[in-house]
Design a protein around this motif. Structure first.
Motif, PDB file in Angstrom:
ATOM      1  N   MET A  99       0.836  -1.197   0.000  1.00  0.00           N
ATOM      2  CA  MET A  99       0.000   0.000   0.000  1.00  0.00           C
ATOM      3  C   MET A  99       0.875   1.253   0.000  1.00  0.00           C
ATOM      4  SD  MET A  99      -3.243   1.062   2.392  1.00  0.00           S
ATOM      5  CE  MET A  99      -2.349   1.054   3.942  1.00  0.00           C
ATOM      6  N   PHE A 100       1.930   1.251   0.830  1.00  0.00           N
ATOM      7  CA  PHE A 100       2.846   2.389   0.861  1.00  0.00           C
ATOM      8  C   PHE A 100       3.551   2.555  -0.479  1.00  0.00           C
ATOM      9  CE2 PHE A 100       7.026   4.256   1.376  1.00  0.00           C
ATOM     10  CZ  PHE A 100       6.764   5.390   2.140  1.00  0.00           C
ATOM     11  N   VAL A 101       4.058   1.462  -1.030  1.00  0.00           N
ATOM     12  CA  VAL A 101       4.783   1.554  -2.297  1.00  0.00           C
ATOM     13  C   VAL A 101       3.866   2.071  -3.397  1.00  0.00           C
ATOM     14  CG1 VAL A 101       5.967   0.229  -4.094  1.00  0.00           C
ATOM     15  CG2 VAL A 101       6.456  -0.224  -1.692  1.00  0.00           C
ATOM     16  N   TYR A 102       2.645   1.571  -3.447  1.00  0.00           N
ATOM     17  CA  TYR A 102       1.718   1.989  -4.503  1.00  0.00           C
ATOM     18  C   TYR A 102       1.421   3.481  -4.419  1.00  0.00           C
ATOM     19  CZ  TYR A 102      -2.444   2.207  -7.443  1.00  0.00           C
ATOM     20  OH  TYR A 102      -3.354   2.542  -8.423  1.00  0.00           O
ATOM     21  N   ILE A 103       1.231   3.987  -3.195  1.00  0.00           N
ATOM     22  CA  ILE A 103       0.855   5.389  -3.030  1.00  0.00           C
ATOM     23  C   ILE A 103       2.070   6.309  -3.104  1.00  0.00           C
ATOM     24  CG2 ILE A 103      -0.154   7.063  -1.441  1.00  0.00           C
ATOM     25  CD1 ILE A 103      -1.799   4.664  -0.312  1.00  0.00           C
ATOM     26  N   ALA A 104       3.047   6.055  -2.226  1.00  0.00           N
ATOM     27  CA  ALA A 104       4.159   7.004  -2.044  1.00  0.00           C
ATOM     28  C   ALA A 104       5.266   6.842  -3.074  1.00  0.00           C
ATOM     29  CB  ALA A 104       4.739   6.849  -0.636  1.00  0.00           C
ATOM     30  N   MET A 105       5.449   5.634  -3.596  1.00  0.00           N
ATOM     31  CA  MET A 105       6.516   5.418  -4.568  1.00  0.00           C
ATOM     32  C   MET A 105       5.974   5.175  -5.975  1.00  0.00           C
ATOM     33  SD  MET A 105       8.814   5.673  -2.266  1.00  0.00           S
ATOM     34  CE  MET A 105      10.392   5.278  -2.995  1.00  0.00           C
ATOM     35  N   GLY A 106       4.646   5.053  -6.108  1.00  0.00           N
ATOM     36  CA  GLY A 106       4.046   4.788  -7.403  1.00  0.00           C
ATOM     37  C   GLY A 106       3.170   5.911  -7.902  1.00  0.00           C
ATOM     38  N   VAL A 107       1.955   6.025  -7.355  1.00  0.00           N
ATOM     39  CA  VAL A 107       0.965   6.972  -7.861  1.00  0.00           C
ATOM     40  C   VAL A 107       1.445   8.416  -7.731  1.00  0.00           C
ATOM     41  CG1 VAL A 107      -1.342   7.912  -7.451  1.00  0.00           C
ATOM     42  CG2 VAL A 107      -0.995   5.439  -7.498  1.00  0.00           C
ATOM     43  N   ALA A 108       1.899   8.807  -6.533  1.00  0.00           N
ATOM     44  CA  ALA A 108       2.299  10.201  -6.312  1.00  0.00           C
ATOM     45  C   ALA A 108       3.490  10.608  -7.181  1.00  0.00           C
ATOM     46  CB  ALA A 108       2.598  10.422  -4.827  1.00  0.00           C
TER      47      ALA A 108
END
Length: 506
Positions: A99-108
């Protein structure tokens, strides 16, 4: 139909039953049908729809190698997050990681690449950003490899002699748990009095920090004193509340005990004071909420999946606006953007660009070969005794960049890169993936009816670590180490391996 939890640990081995040490197959028919219904829109939404919407945003971003690598990383993390949500088993640590990777390292970061703006300036060449994205991808693959290796190794049911000195599972000793409650109230009372009373806890984080600095517990150039004051004022209170919450959630006997209920109410009030979202960082309050949810609903697959699913929406929509009580951010430049994804560009998600800046910083001074991680591990040593003690990685990079506001993130990938480069990222993330997968499997066993009961230490430690994972992944590690160490110390002191029959009663 007999439930899975009722069959776990049955004495006679039936044909087709799971081998000893294997987790029970949590595959209820109702959820199996539901998962098939949700799988297509969930996977399409995380992997295809959201990245496509971001890619269609107006902006000055260049569609170069960084763009395509960031798109691959976003889709990869989205697919892995969807796998965690749709899994038939609860994978707390792995789910939060993705979840962190998807949001903070992916989508953003993908939105930042498309729009062409970043929360903090990137001081190095564009190639450093390409390297950062590539190394995050490599680290994610290493994490998956570690988790895969852990899944290949079965969990053995240990013999009584292997479980511990007393032959039982790790549980909270009843007397020591009461002492933890006493410690929580004592340490939190000292914390409140040191800061001048309860009123300051409903002002702002800026006011809290200024009060701590004025209290005299912070020496010049060292935050060890304030870290211990805050840590012992907050962590024992949260841990005690988690244990009593699990006891009430899993034991009918505890729910019928007025003393247990009263202690839980008192601990809830204490946490509303010292762990409220007004005077605490959002990541810490997120730790409190996530750990409480998993402690209160330890075996609920619906809660697990709801936390991961709504966590994505909350992080993208609500989290950037939940900083009303944060300090003033005079050192962060204002960025204007016409995109609906403006919060991802202007506020909190600086992880990828800070990794790129860290790569540029390391290029000017070289790797530290364990020194930076040693500083995090020895966080408790005052700078008066260790004059060369490393500072937070985010602070060091921010100072090198010439920024006034140096409260910058230093994601876990950067900590490994600073010390050991690519080999550190691969080895470190692979080890974390292995440990996460093993812990998730043991946690799944601990929360079943055949587990060690309401006092299970692992059933509390795993949710707490899952919530704290956001802080550990965001970094810097030196800031995150204090509360983690205090929590580990409390758990060690109250844990026993002796069989507690009373603790197993429901």
């Amino acid at each position: 139909m007999t439930s899975v939890h009722e069959t776990v640990g049955a004495a006679p081995a039936r044909k087709g039953a799971p081998r000893p040490g294997a987790e029970p197959p949590e595959r209820p028919i109702a959820w199996s049908m539901l998962s098939r219904t949700l799988s297509v829109p969930l996977v399409l939404g995380l992997v295809c729809f959201l990245p496509a919407v971001i890619a269609a945003q107006p902006g000055d971003g260049v569609r170069d190698t960084a763009y395509w690598l960031q798109l691959v990383l976003t889709c990869y993390a989205g697919a892995r997050l969807a796998t965690m949500i749709l899994s038939t088993r609860r994978r707390l640590l792995q789910g939060v990681f993705w979840m962190f990777v998807y949001i903070a390292m992916g989508v953003a970061p993908f939105a930042q690449v498309v729009i062409g703006q970043t929360p903090t300036p990137m001081v190095g060449p564009r190639q450093d950003l390409v390297t950062a994205i590539a190394m995050v991808l490599v680290g994610c693959a290493a994490y998956d490899l570690g988790a895969l290796l852990a899944s290949r190794r079965p969990l053995r049911r240990r013999t009584p002699s292997a479980r511990g000195p007393g032959g039982g599972p790790a549980v909270a000793h009843p007397v020591r748990l009461r002492l933890l409650v006493l410690l929580a109230f004592t340490a939190s009372a000292f914390y409140v009095l040191k800061l001048g009373g309860p009123a300051v806890f409903f002002t702002s984080r800026q006011e809290i920090n200024e009060t701590v600095a004025a209290s005299g517990v912070t020496a010049e150039g060292s935050n060890v004193g304030s870290a211990f004051i805050k840590g012992f004022g907050q962590v024992p209170a949260l841990l005690a509340l988690l244990f009593y919450t699990r006891r009430l959630a899993t034991s009918r006997r505890a729910r019928r005990s007025p003393s247990t209920v009263l202690v839980w109410v008192a601990l809830s009030g204490l946490n509303l004071l010292v762990n409220n979202p007004i005077s605490n960082a959002r990541y810490w309050f997120l730790t409190v909420v996530v750990s409480l949810l998993f402690a209160a609903f330890p075996s609920s697959a619906a809660v697990y999946r709801t936390v991961l699913t709504t966590g994505v929406v909350g992080a993208l929509v609500l989290f950037p606006y939940a900083d009303r009580f944060r300090y003033e951010e005079g050192g962060q430049r204002a960025v204007q953007s016409a995109s609906v994804f403006d919060p991802l560009v202007t506020k909190d998600y600086d992880q990828m660009v800070m990794f790129a800046n860290t790569i540029s910083w390391v290029d000017t001074r070289g790797h530290t070969y364990g020194r930076q991680l040693a500083g995090s591990g020895l966080f408790f040593v005052p700078r008066a005794l260790w004059s060369g003690k490393p500072e937070d990685t985010g602070v060091r990079v921010g100072q090198w960049m010439g920024l006034r506001m140096t409260n910058l993130s230093a994601p876990l990938w950067t900590e490994f890169w600073v010390d050991f480069g690519a080999s550190g990222i691969i080895g470190g993330l692979a080890l974390i993936g292995y440990v996460s997968a093993r812990t998730d499997r043991r946690y799944a066993r601990a929360v079943t009816r055949a587990g060690p009961g309401p006092g299970s230490t692992l059933a509390i430690a795993a949710p707490l670590i899952a919530g704290y994972t956001f802080i550990l992944l965001r970094g810097p590690l030196l800031q995150a180490a204090g509360k983690l160490a205090i929590g580990a110390l409390c758990l060690v002191l109250i844990t026993t391996f002796r069989e507690q029959r009373a603790a197993r009663r429901r």
